[in-house]
Scaffold this motif. Sequence first.
Motif, PDB file in Angstrom:
ATOM      1  N   GLU A   1     -11.073  18.468 -41.092  1.00 32.94           N
ATOM      2  CA  GLU A   1     -12.103  17.445 -40.923  1.00 32.94           C
ATOM      3  C   GLU A   1     -12.933  17.253 -42.200  1.00 32.94           C
ATOM      4  N   GLN A   2     -12.214  17.163 -43.308  1.00 32.74           N
ATOM      5  CA  GLN A   2     -12.852  16.871 -44.591  1.00 32.74           C
ATOM      6  C   GLN A   2     -11.837  16.184 -45.495  1.00 32.74           C
ATOM      7  N   SER A   3     -12.307  15.683 -46.625  1.00 34.48           N
ATOM      8  CA  SER A   3     -11.442  14.939 -47.539  1.00 34.48           C
ATOM      9  C   SER A   3     -10.892  15.846 -48.631  1.00 34.48           C
TER      10      SER A   3
ATOM     11  N   SER B   1      -7.106  19.722 -53.776  1.00 34.53           N
ATOM     12  CA  SER B   1      -8.428  20.320 -53.929  1.00 34.53           C
ATOM     13  C   SER B   1      -9.345  19.693 -52.905  1.00 34.53           C
ATOM     14  N   PRO B   2     -10.295  20.457 -52.367  1.00 28.86           N
ATOM     15  CA  PRO B   2     -11.300  19.837 -51.500  1.00 28.86           C
ATOM     16  C   PRO B   2     -12.088  18.821 -52.320  1.00 28.86           C
ATOM     17  N   LYS B   3     -12.391  17.687 -51.757  1.00 25.59           N
ATOM     18  CA  LYS B   3     -13.103  16.653 -52.506  1.00 25.59           C
ATOM     19  C   LYS B   3     -14.474  17.132 -52.950  1.00 25.59           C
ATOM     20  N   ASN B   4     -15.098  18.003 -52.147  1.00 22.05           N
ATOM     21  CA  ASN B   4     -16.445  18.476 -52.484  1.00 22.05           C
ATOM     22  C   ASN B   4     -16.432  19.717 -53.372  1.00 22.05           C
TER      23      ASN B   4
ATOM     24  N   GLN C   1     -13.697  20.551 -56.396  1.00 16.15           N
ATOM     25  CA  GLN C   1     -12.411  20.388 -57.055  1.00 16.15           C
ATOM     26  C   GLN C   1     -12.099  21.484 -58.064  1.00 16.15           C
ATOM     27  N   SER C   2     -12.945  22.502 -58.133  1.00 13.26           N
ATOM     28  CA  SER C   2     -12.613  23.666 -58.959  1.00 13.26           C
ATOM     29  C   SER C   2     -11.605  24.567 -58.262  1.00 13.26           C
ATOM     30  N   MET C   3     -11.405  24.343 -56.977  1.00 13.70           N
ATOM     31  CA  MET C   3     -10.439  25.110 -56.203  1.00 13.70           C
ATOM     32  C   MET C   3      -9.180  24.272 -55.970  1.00 13.70           C
ATOM     33  N   ALA C   4      -8.021  24.890 -56.078  1.00 11.33           N
ATOM     34  CA  ALA C   4      -6.761  24.199 -55.811  1.00 11.33           C
ATOM     35  C   ALA C   4      -5.886  25.090 -54.942  1.00 11.33           C
TER      36      ALA C   4
END
Length: 231
Positions: free
Chosen positions: A50-52, A72-75, A77-80
């Motif tokens: 339930e997120q972009s 990557s989570p849109k909120n 993007q340092s995580m992949a």
Amino acid sequence: MKKRKRKVILAGLIILIFLSGFTYSYFKGTPWKKRQVAKELERYLEERYEQSFVLKSTFFNAEERQYGAVFSPKNDQSMAFNAREDGEKQTYSDDYPEGVWQREFQEDIESAVRKNFPNMTDWFVGTAYGQSAELVKGPAIPTYQEAGAYVWVDVMNTGEFYDSAWQWEKIFQLVKAAQQLTPVAEVSVSFDEKQDPNEEAEVYISCMPAEALQVKSVQHAKKACEVTRFE
């Protein structure tokens, strides 16, 4: 004769192009399929959590015959992390929770690592990929502690392992810190003793998690940790 020769050459070129395309798609996958699966995976992730998410790249695993993508989570993007399609079962899986747990554990254990091994050459944390399929029902991701997710930390050093009291004290303190965070954290510490690049001399110390043996002293640490010497 010339027409026949041209037909033979043309047929050969067509076969060569076909074989080249088949070989490429067999080992690299097809571009259109990568795009299609990436869109399906993005939709799957958004529904599950339930997120972009933001698409970073696509890939094809020739050995597993599996298409996937890096998101990557849109909120943040340092995580992949990877997500993939299981073509035979027509299902999807992802490593998003594992990425979250790895980052959480890294933040929690970092101070203990740097305090006890200030001269280390490098260090890593990790987790077991695939465990989130059973531990996370979504959309919220529990912490690694809440989920009981397996995590590990590996600290690498250069220099000789003397089996001394002060070295074991450092190992004990790190194991203790990890076990205080979670009962399913493993700790490993290595010492690269090579004097020559062609030499094989390394000591690898692997310590069990608290669920196997809780460490309360240096002596406990020696029992909980297995020392392996490679020469």
